[in-house]
Design an enzyme around this catalytic site. Structure first.
Site, PDB file in Angstrom:
ATOM      1  N   HIS A 183       0.037   3.768   2.937  1.00 43.10           N
ATOM      2  CA  HIS A 183       0.246   2.790   3.995  1.00 43.10           C
ATOM      3  C   HIS A 183      -0.891   2.858   5.024  1.00 43.10           C
ATOM      4  O   HIS A 183      -1.395   1.843   5.490  1.00 43.10           O
ATOM      5  CB  HIS A 183       1.592   3.094   4.648  1.00 43.10           C
ATOM      6  CG  HIS A 183       1.982   2.093   5.655  1.00 43.10           C
ATOM      7  ND1 HIS A 183       2.358   0.820   5.312  1.00 43.10           N
ATOM      8  CD2 HIS A 183       2.001   2.155   6.999  1.00 43.10           C
ATOM      9  CE1 HIS A 183       2.614   0.146   6.408  1.00 43.10           C
ATOM     10  NE2 HIS A 183       2.410   0.931   7.440  1.00 43.10           N
ATOM     11  N   ARG A 291       2.320 -10.678  -4.289  1.00 44.34           N
ATOM     12  CA  ARG A 291       3.360  -9.664  -4.565  1.00 44.34           C
ATOM     13  C   ARG A 291       4.722 -10.254  -4.185  1.00 44.34           C
ATOM     14  O   ARG A 291       5.151 -10.142  -3.039  1.00 44.34           O
ATOM     15  CB  ARG A 291       3.084  -8.399  -3.750  1.00 44.34           C
ATOM     16  CG  ARG A 291       1.847  -7.621  -4.179  1.00 44.34           C
ATOM     17  CD  ARG A 291       1.692  -6.350  -3.344  1.00 44.34           C
ATOM     18  NE  ARG A 291       0.765  -5.416  -3.903  1.00 44.34           N
ATOM     19  CZ  ARG A 291      -0.486  -5.213  -3.462  1.00 44.34           C
ATOM     20  NH1 ARG A 291      -0.931  -5.906  -2.437  1.00 44.34           N
ATOM     21  NH2 ARG A 291      -1.267  -4.313  -4.025  1.00 44.34           N
ATOM     22  N   ARG A 327       2.494 -12.640  -9.190  1.00 42.94           N
ATOM     23  CA  ARG A 327       2.987 -11.521 -10.004  1.00 42.94           C
ATOM     24  C   ARG A 327       4.507 -11.532 -10.012  1.00 42.94           C
ATOM     25  O   ARG A 327       5.133 -11.628  -8.955  1.00 42.94           O
ATOM     26  CB  ARG A 327       2.481 -10.202  -9.429  1.00 42.94           C
ATOM     27  CG  ARG A 327       2.966  -9.034 -10.267  1.00 42.94           C
ATOM     28  CD  ARG A 327       2.404  -7.741  -9.779  1.00 42.94           C
ATOM     29  NE  ARG A 327       3.051  -7.335  -8.541  1.00 42.94           N
ATOM     30  CZ  ARG A 327       2.664  -6.277  -7.839  1.00 42.94           C
ATOM     31  NH1 ARG A 327       1.636  -5.565  -8.239  1.00 42.94           N
ATOM     32  NH2 ARG A 327       3.285  -5.942  -6.733  1.00 42.94           N
ATOM     33  N   GLU A 416      -2.294  -1.761 -15.856  1.00 45.37           N
ATOM     34  CA  GLU A 416      -2.034  -0.675 -14.913  1.00 45.37           C
ATOM     35  C   GLU A 416      -1.727   0.623 -15.654  1.00 45.37           C
ATOM     36  O   GLU A 416      -1.622   1.682 -15.056  1.00 45.37           O
ATOM     37  CB  GLU A 416      -0.819  -1.012 -14.035  1.00 45.37           C
ATOM     38  CG  GLU A 416      -0.903  -2.368 -13.400  1.00 45.37           C
ATOM     39  CD  GLU A 416       0.236  -2.637 -12.441  1.00 45.37           C
ATOM     40  OE1 GLU A 416       0.046  -2.419 -11.245  1.00 45.37           O
ATOM     41  OE2 GLU A 416       1.316  -3.057 -12.900  1.00 45.37           O
ATOM     42  N   ASN A 439      -4.664   0.376  -8.449  1.00 40.60           N
ATOM     43  CA  ASN A 439      -3.839   1.399  -7.789  1.00 40.60           C
ATOM     44  C   ASN A 439      -3.012   2.162  -8.820  1.00 40.60           C
ATOM     45  O   ASN A 439      -2.981   3.393  -8.854  1.00 40.60           O
ATOM     46  CB  ASN A 439      -2.863   0.763  -6.788  1.00 40.60           C
ATOM     47  CG  ASN A 439      -3.579   0.034  -5.671  1.00 40.60           C
ATOM     48  OD1 ASN A 439      -4.732   0.317  -5.375  1.00 40.60           O
ATOM     49  ND2 ASN A 439      -2.894  -0.908  -5.046  1.00 40.60           N
ATOM     50  N   ASP A 440      -2.313   1.391  -9.649  1.00 32.94           N
ATOM     51  CA  ASP A 440      -1.460   2.059 -10.626  1.00 32.94           C
ATOM     52  C   ASP A 440      -2.255   2.625 -11.790  1.00 32.94           C
ATOM     53  O   ASP A 440      -1.901   3.672 -12.335  1.00 32.94           O
ATOM     54  CB  ASP A 440      -0.365   1.107 -11.124  1.00 32.94           C
ATOM     55  CG  ASP A 440       0.807   1.080 -10.165  1.00 32.94           C
ATOM     56  OD1 ASP A 440       1.278   2.180  -9.812  1.00 32.94           O
ATOM     57  OD2 ASP A 440       1.218  -0.005  -9.743  1.00 32.94           O
ATOM     58  N   ARG A 450       0.799   8.101  -6.635  1.00 29.89           N
ATOM     59  CA  ARG A 450      -0.106   7.475  -5.662  1.00 29.89           C
ATOM     60  C   ARG A 450       0.316   7.718  -4.221  1.00 29.89           C
ATOM     61  O   ARG A 450      -0.455   7.495  -3.292  1.00 29.89           O
ATOM     62  CB  ARG A 450      -0.247   5.973  -5.953  1.00 29.89           C
ATOM     63  CG  ARG A 450       1.027   5.209  -5.840  1.00 29.89           C
ATOM     64  CD  ARG A 450       0.883   3.848  -6.469  1.00 29.89           C
ATOM     65  NE  ARG A 450       0.558   2.818  -5.499  1.00 29.89           N
ATOM     66  CZ  ARG A 450       0.622   1.505  -5.767  1.00 29.89           C
ATOM     67  NH1 ARG A 450       0.971   1.094  -6.969  1.00 29.89           N
ATOM     68  NH2 ARG A 450       0.327   0.624  -4.854  1.00 29.89           N
ATOM     69  N   CYS A 487      -7.887  -5.977  -9.175  1.00 27.90           N
ATOM     70  CA  CYS A 487      -7.175  -5.952  -7.901  1.00 27.90           C
ATOM     71  C   CYS A 487      -6.719  -4.539  -7.610  1.00 27.90           C
ATOM     72  O   CYS A 487      -6.876  -3.646  -8.433  1.00 27.90           O
ATOM     73  CB  CYS A 487      -6.034  -6.962  -7.856  1.00 27.90           C
ATOM     74  SG  CYS A 487      -4.807  -6.816  -9.120  1.00 27.90           S
TER      75      CYS A 487
HETATM   76  C1  PEP Z   1      -2.115  -2.202  -8.407  1.00 27.20           C
HETATM   77  O1  PEP Z   1      -1.356  -1.396  -8.947  1.00 27.20           O
HETATM   78  O2  PEP Z   1      -3.359  -2.056  -8.358  1.00 27.20           O
HETATM   79  C2  PEP Z   1      -1.569  -3.418  -7.753  1.00 27.20           C
HETATM   80  C3  PEP Z   1      -2.355  -4.390  -7.310  1.00 27.20           C
HETATM   81  O3  PEP Z   1      -0.229  -3.495  -7.610  1.00 27.20           O
HETATM   82  P1  PEP Z   1       0.647  -2.683  -6.526  1.00 27.20           P
HETATM   83  O4  PEP Z   1      -0.306  -1.982  -5.588  1.00 27.20           O
HETATM   84  O5  PEP Z   1       1.489  -3.715  -5.856  1.00 27.20           O
HETATM   85  O6  PEP Z   1       1.432  -1.752  -7.385  1.00 27.20           O
HETATM   86 MG    MG Z   2       0.680  -1.937  -9.357  1.00 23.92          MG
END
Ligand code: PEP
Ligand code: MG
Length: 556
Positions: A183, A291, A327, A416, A439-440, A450, A487
């Site tokens: 965050h 999202r 998404r 992901e 991210n994932d 994460r 992303c």
């Molecule tokens: C990601 O996982 O990179 C993503 C964009 O989705 P989120 O951060 O919402 O899991």
């Molecule tokens: Mg994700």
């Protein structure tokens, strides 16, 4: 000698300023004196109700973190908390101490509840601190206002705290916990201020102490000497110089492109209509990831098709003539929704989340696809739809069939999961596009939660193994002649963006605030330099070396 703390730089920039620390109550002492059980229980029950109300009103002003605050407000209203407080009061504890202990017992109880996901520790601690502070007659946990700009230092920053942040006063954020997608990282980027997370020892910095924060290298220096301050000022001048170069080339506006004109679409990540204005102001060329789960969290039942369609239209209409990659629901793990019963999963991040939820609740997905299709028909934006947490070609094909049945004709999946990255070519045979969810992908590639700040170094997007996976996906796109999006927070790193382009990305999706920074960064490099930077980063032994080698391409 100045003390140095090393963490992860998650939002670029350098500043020097005095520390302000987040304060909160300590474990309240208790003497073994008799207590009035009824009176102490009532006091705690009132405090819980008042805190719930306070969080609800914070939620109304909080934008994206609003859903988290509503969840916290609901925690404070959970009747089992009052029952636990009552037990501890009966054991001889006054209300503040009983409440503190009740929150500990509540955490254990929820951890073993098969029907509800365990609450997030930072969110629960924040509710506890608010209740206990109220009972002690202390101000709620928060950020003291020293009257001058400051560097905010905390063990961790909860969404409730950040909702009260005076963004005009904060020079930088520094936390002991948290990872690159925490965050704090997202917030700092959104505010455009430097941030360092996962820096052990920083919570011991004293209020008023001067610190130099380098949000690029991740180093925090206490009581910096003149040379450090001078070097930072010098660097800031040269950064300003490069921003000016960007302005000269028109790079502060318009579509993303490299210095020699290769287009790189700059897309915004949005969570609903509240994010639209900022994305448009930043010149987003479309939405890279919408999202949609923000519409679903903290509700007793899912929104109806009509309700969903009108919420989606608000975003689609704002981007008329541009693409909006929507998404489908990514609930489960870190994004719980109370109307979906996922049971006792030993490891929710590896369990039923994202598209997997549709195995149990197929209607949820078909309703959502129907709503997206309806909103798409009624709007003038180019709506694309994609599923999260897809691991196999069979899952991708299953999703694509459902989306097409619903009337959507531009269908993709997020990559992901490493299995999907390794077989991205197979996925592209059954869907129109794939988008790397950095991210994932990092979380699953490094088997690292994460949200776990202690292991943040493993989630560094400059890790060569992570870049290998991204390169595998992007190469599959090149072979199939598709445009490829990355992303996730990695795309907003202004030095990593050219590397991703060099690996084959044709679109980058990020928090809107970072779009101008990434646009300026791309305008300084040629497509050939992007390729060289990518090759250097892939060839490195670790993230530090990857960064240095990519930077060296620019200085040579
Ligand atoms: C990601 O996982 O990179 C993503 C964009 O989705 P989120 O951060 O919402 O899991
Ligand atoms: Mg994700």
């Amino acid at each position: 000698m100045s003390a140095r703390y090393s963490g992860l730089g998650v939002s670029p920039g350098q500043v020097v300023g005095p520390v302000a620390r987040v304060h909160g109550p300590q474990l309240p002492a208790h003497d073994d004196v008799p207590v009035d059980v009824e009176q102490e229980t009532d006091l705690a029950a009132d405090a819980l109700a008042e805190v719930s109300g306070e969080l609800e009103s914070l939620a109304e002003r909080a934008g994206v973190s609003g859903a988290v605050l509503v969840r916290q407000a609901r925690m404070a209203r959970d009747p089992s908390l009052v029952a636990l407080v009552h037990q501890f009061v009966r054991g001889g504890r006054p209300a503040p101490r009983a409440s503190w202990e009740a929150f500990g017992a509540y955490r254990d109880m929820r951890a073993s509840d098969p029907l509800r996901p365990a609450p997030d520790a930072a969110e629960l601690d924040d509710v506890r601190d608010r209740v206990v502070a109220r009972l002690l007659g202390e101000p709620p946990p928060g950020i003291p206002d020293p009257g001058t700009p400051y560097v905010l230092v905390a063990r961790d920053l909860s969404p409730a705290l950040t909702a009260t942040l005076d963004s005009g006063r904060v020079l930088a954020l520094v936390t002991e916990r948290g990872g690159p997608t925490s965050h704090t990282a997202v917030l700092a980027k959104a505010l455009g201020i430097p941030a360092v997370v996962g820096a052990p020892g920083v919570a011991g910095l004293a209020t008023g102490q001067m610190v130099a924060v380098d949000g690029t290298s991740g180093v925090v220096t206490a009581d910096p000497d003149r040379e450090t301050v001078g070097a930072m000022q010098g660097q800031r001048m040269s950064q300003r110089g490069s921003a000016d170069i960007g302005a000269d080339t028109g790079a502060d506006i318009g579509p993303g492109r490299t210095k020699d004109g290769r287009p790189v679409q700059l897309l915004a990540a949005v969570g609903g209509k509240n994010d639209v204005e900022e994305a448009l102001a930043a010149g987003a060329e479309g939405v890279g990831v919408f999202r949609t789960e923000f519409l679903f969290l903290d509700r007793e039942s899912p929104p109806t098709v009509e309700e969903q369609a009108s919420a989606y239209r608000e975003v689609f209409d704002a981007f008329a003539g541009r693409s909006v990659t929507t998404r489908t629901l990514d609930i489960g793990a870190d994004k719980p929704a109370s109307f979906v019963r996922l049971g006792d999963q030993p490891n929710p991040a590896l369990g039923v989340r994202g598209l997997r939820v549709a195995r149990r609740y197929p209607q949820l997905l078909s309703d959502q696809l129907a709503a997206i299709a309806r909103a798409a028909r009624e709007s003038k934006s180019d709506v694309r739809v994609m599923a999260p947490m897809v691991a196999t070609r069979a899952e991708a094909a299953w999703f694509a069939a459902r989306a097409r049945e619903a009337g959507l004709n531009n269908v993709g999946v997020m990559v992901e999961v490493p299995a999907a990255a390794l077989r991205a070519g197979d996925l592209l045979e059954v869907v129109d596009f794939v988008s790397v969810g950095a991210n994932d992908l990092a979380q699953y590639a490094f088997a690292t939660d994460r949200a776990d700040g202690e292991l943040a170094d493993l989630l560094d997007p400059w890790q060569p193994a992570f870049l290998d996976l991204v390169a595998t996906v992007l190469r599959a796109g090149a072979v199939n002649g598709r445009s490829m999006t990355v992303c996730g927070e990695a795309a907003s790193d202004p030095m990593l963006a050219p590397v991703l382009v060099g690996l084959g990305a044709s679109a980058l999706s990020m928090t809107a605030r970072m779009i101008p920074v990434v646009r300026a960064s791309l305008a300084r490099v040629t497509a050939e330099q992007c390729g060289l930077m990518a090759a250097e980063a892939l060839d490195a032994d670790g993230p530090e070396e990857a960064r240095h080698r990519a930077e060296r391409v620019l200085s040579s």
